[in-house]
Enzyme design. Sequence first.
Site, PDB file in Angstrom:
ATOM      1  N   ASP A   1       0.780  -1.252   0.000  1.00 48.68           N
ATOM      2  CA  ASP A   1       0.000   0.000   0.000  1.00 48.68           C
ATOM      3  C   ASP A   1       0.811   1.302   0.000  1.00 48.68           C
ATOM      4  O   ASP A   1       0.456   2.271   0.695  1.00 48.68           O
ATOM      5  CB  ASP A   1      -0.956   0.017   1.212  1.00 48.68           C
ATOM      6  CG  ASP A   1      -1.973  -1.112   1.184  1.00 48.68           C
ATOM      7  OD1 ASP A   1      -1.959  -1.907   0.224  1.00 48.68           O
ATOM      8  OD2 ASP A   1      -2.771  -1.213   2.132  1.00 48.68           O
TER       9      ASP A   1
ATOM     10  N   CYS B   1      -2.037  -2.301   7.865  1.00 53.26           N
ATOM     11  CA  CYS B   1      -2.025  -3.236   6.732  1.00 53.26           C
ATOM     12  C   CYS B   1      -0.810  -4.153   6.717  1.00 53.26           C
ATOM     13  O   CYS B   1      -0.909  -5.301   6.268  1.00 53.26           O
ATOM     14  CB  CYS B   1      -2.157  -2.459   5.423  1.00 53.26           C
ATOM     15  SG  CYS B   1      -3.797  -1.701   5.262  1.00 53.26           S
TER      16      CYS B   1
ATOM     17  N   LYS C   1      -6.674  -4.954  -2.972  1.00 52.48           N
ATOM     18  CA  LYS C   1      -7.314  -5.600  -1.810  1.00 52.48           C
ATOM     19  C   LYS C   1      -8.342  -4.659  -1.184  1.00 52.48           C
ATOM     20  O   LYS C   1      -8.075  -3.476  -1.017  1.00 52.48           O
ATOM     21  CB  LYS C   1      -6.237  -6.011  -0.789  1.00 52.48           C
ATOM     22  CG  LYS C   1      -5.420  -4.868  -0.209  1.00 52.48           C
ATOM     23  CD  LYS C   1      -4.303  -5.406   0.664  1.00 52.48           C
ATOM     24  CE  LYS C   1      -3.511  -4.339   1.362  1.00 52.48           C
ATOM     25  NZ  LYS C   1      -4.240  -3.501   2.315  1.00 52.48           N
TER      26      LYS C   1
HETATM   27  N1  TIU Z   1      -2.598   0.511   4.265  1.00 46.17           N
HETATM   28  C1  TIU Z   1      -3.051   0.783   5.476  1.00 46.17           C
HETATM   29  O1  TIU Z   1      -2.385   0.593   6.481  1.00 46.17           O
HETATM   30  N2  TIU Z   1      -4.316   1.367   5.542  1.00 46.17           N
HETATM   31  C2  TIU Z   1      -4.731   2.153   6.566  1.00 46.17           C
HETATM   32  O2  TIU Z   1      -5.889   2.545   6.615  1.00 46.17           O
HETATM   33  N3  TIU Z   1      -3.806   2.478   7.494  1.00 46.17           N
HETATM   34  C3  TIU Z   1      -3.952   3.333   8.549  1.00 46.17           C
HETATM   35  O3  TIU Z   1      -3.027   3.415   9.352  1.00 46.17           O
HETATM   36  N4  TIU Z   1      -5.049   4.050   8.673  1.00 46.17           N
END
Ligand code: TIU
Length: 224
Positions: free
Chosen positions: A28, A166, A133
């Site tokens: 991500d 994530c 995802k």
């Molecule tokens: N990729 C991921 O960690 N999505 C989130 O929403 N992370 C947060 O820390 N909010």
Amino acid sequence: MRGKVSFIQAEPYAFELVPARSALLIIDMQRDFLEPGGFGEMLGNDVSQLRRTIEPNRRLLAAWRAAGLMVMHTREGHRPDLSDLPPSKKVRGRGATTIGDSGPMGRILVRGEAGHDIIPELYPAPGEPVIDKPGKGAFYATDIHSILQHRAISQLVVTGVTTEVCVHTTVREANDRGYDCLIPEDCVGSYFPEFQEMGLRMIKAQGGIFGWVTCSAEIITAIG
Ligand code: TIU
């Protein structure tokens, strides 16, 4: 045949990397989480805590590609019609602007929008699978497990953001499916320094209950 093994200094003990059985999984690294003016910053987060991971990831990715090893990327996001967005996720946080609404870089966490895409510094190369995802973990409602099994991958070097959300969810999912996970601490980031520290400590505690923690330089040396 396990193939060549490289020993990587790590905690709680050395990681036995088998390059032919390993994939680099970058979680991500999307514009909306990392770029100034994106959704993450709009929520009041300090994106510099995540941006410090870009350069270490760039170096590790370059070394990993140069060694001819498997690379995969993930993006968190949803279909444009939001049919895969749980209503609970849509309303969580009670924000005025939530997933699917217009944000600074297009509709927030919607596939195909500018903010949903991966930052240019770590952009996927042709042939590197990108996993879209809908959840925090990369194994929920995706085909990542099949792709990894078809390539006989059993070890994952997991990087990206955010450490306790994530990255952690993905490492826990992978660990339960039998993968050994190695996390280079300079290549994962959290908006919250205390979660960064505790997130990494949780992974390597109790004899490596979820995996191993190292730094990117150790991995680069081992595969060089
Ligand atoms: N990729 C991921 O960690 N999505 C989130 O929403 N992370 C947060 O820390 N909010």
